[in-house]
Motif scaffolding. Structure first.
Motif: not given
Length: 356
Positions: A267-277
């Motif tokens: 939640e504290a990340v403000t930059v682009p983030i890709l989460v893969l499962y």
């Protein structure tokens, strides 16, 4: 643009599936042409706090500064040369992106003192690695991010939440539950895959919960140790990834791990983030993780989440469940899911990180 991105994706998938040794052998054939992507490989050291860490930079030859990815480690792959990271060293330079992989502190050429389960220290190591890359004129200091799988998928967002030096995050198979919940899920599936009974599973869960509750201060050390003593001779004990005893809660690295809620870091990340499962991940509770991410998605417009069909914890499709869960194969994983490569490559392109 679509054609170029699609070409990059195709090149990435094909390159990643070719063993480096075989590619090197083919390049020495008398009729071979020079490879389009030329990679400069450099060993380099950097400091993080009181530690000197050692890594290797894989730099695509380019006429302009390139983006870079710092690799954060899975728990079972602490060395820069682990097979888990080989695809990054091939795929990303082909996209015009540098890769920096280093030995985790306490491993390989990065000293003998580890982080003791302190994720903040490991995150700060990744930040220090990014800062060291910013001084290289061949790397664009505004486009340095992190990639991490499993435990590394915890470390990467934590690093981004602690430093403006991290411009983007790729978190793969990162459990968005606490470490104790994740390990009970994983150990349960290990026992199921190897044909153990519900009674065995119940006994395992009771022992793990006793140790976890000791770490929280709600169970005595003697009671927790007694539960552990009751299972340490079981043939399935190895699937717990626990020792036959444990450290005092005041100094335990495990206590630090279970007190860390990865959702707060995300939640504290403000930059682009890709989460893969992967749909077939038996190590991480993907359904629970995806549900928790859904709850914060409205507040995180720069986050993308994908669940990849047929992929396991290491983004493999070729390994059967029993093999992928066998401890003797820890550290030998090689991602081979085409969808994983496609999503990784297309997301990097969409972020403006691809360039040659």
């Amino acid at each position: 643009m679509r054609t170029t991105t699609g070409l990059f994706v195709l090149v990435s998938v094909l390159a990643a599936l070719q063993p480096a040794a075989a590619a090197e052998q083919r390049s020495s054939l008398p009729w071979s042409a020079p490879a389009t992507t030329q990679i400069i490989v450099e060993d380099r050291k950097f400091r993080s706090g009181d530690a000197e860490l050692s890594g290797t930079l894989y730099m695509p030859l380019s006429g302009k500064p390139v983006a870079a990815v710092v690799v954060t480690h899975s728990a079972s792959s602490p060395l820069r040369g682990a097979s888990l990271y080989d695809h990054l060293k091939t795929v990303l330079p082909a996209l015009g992106i540098a890769v920096f992989a280093y030995d985790r502190r306490g491993s390989g050429q990065s000293g003998t003192k580890d982080a003791g389960g302190n994720f903040t220290i490991l995150a700060d190591d990744a930040i220090a690695a990014a800062k060291s890359l910013k001084t290289d004129p061949r790397i664009d200091p505004r486009r340095i991010g992190t990639w991490g799988l499993s435990q590394g998928g915890w470390i990467s967002p934590l690093a981004a939440s602690r430093s403006p030096d991290i411009a983007f995050v790729i978190a793969v198979s990162a459990p968005v539950v606490t470490a104790d919940v994740q390990m009970i899920f994983s150990s349960t599936n290990h026992l199921k895959a190897n044909g153990y009974s519900k009674a065995d599973i119940d006994q395992m869960v009771a022992a793990r919960k006793a140790v976890d509750n000791y770490m929280r201060g709600t169970v005595s050390r003697a009671e927790a140790q007694a539960k552990l003593d009751g299972i340490k001779t079981k043939p399935w004990f190895k699937y717990l990834y626990m020792g036959e005893t444990f450290r005092d809660r005041e100094v335990s690295g495990w206590r630090k791990e279970i007190e860390n809620d990865p959702l707060k870091n995300l939640e504290a990340v403000t930059v682009p983030i890709l989460v893969l499962y992967g749909t077939d991940d038996a190590v991480v509770p993907v359904a629970d993780s995806a549900e928790r991410l859904k709850s914060v998605a409205p507040r995180m417009p720069k986050m993308q989440v994908h669940v990849i069909a047929g992929a396991d914890h290491a983004m493999q499709m070729s390994a059967d469940l029993k093999t992928s869960l066998d401890p003797k194969h820890d550290g030998t994983e090689r991602p081979d899911s085409p969808e994983y490569f496609a999503l990784l490559s297309s997301w990097l392109a969409a972020q403006g990180l691809v360039g040659r």
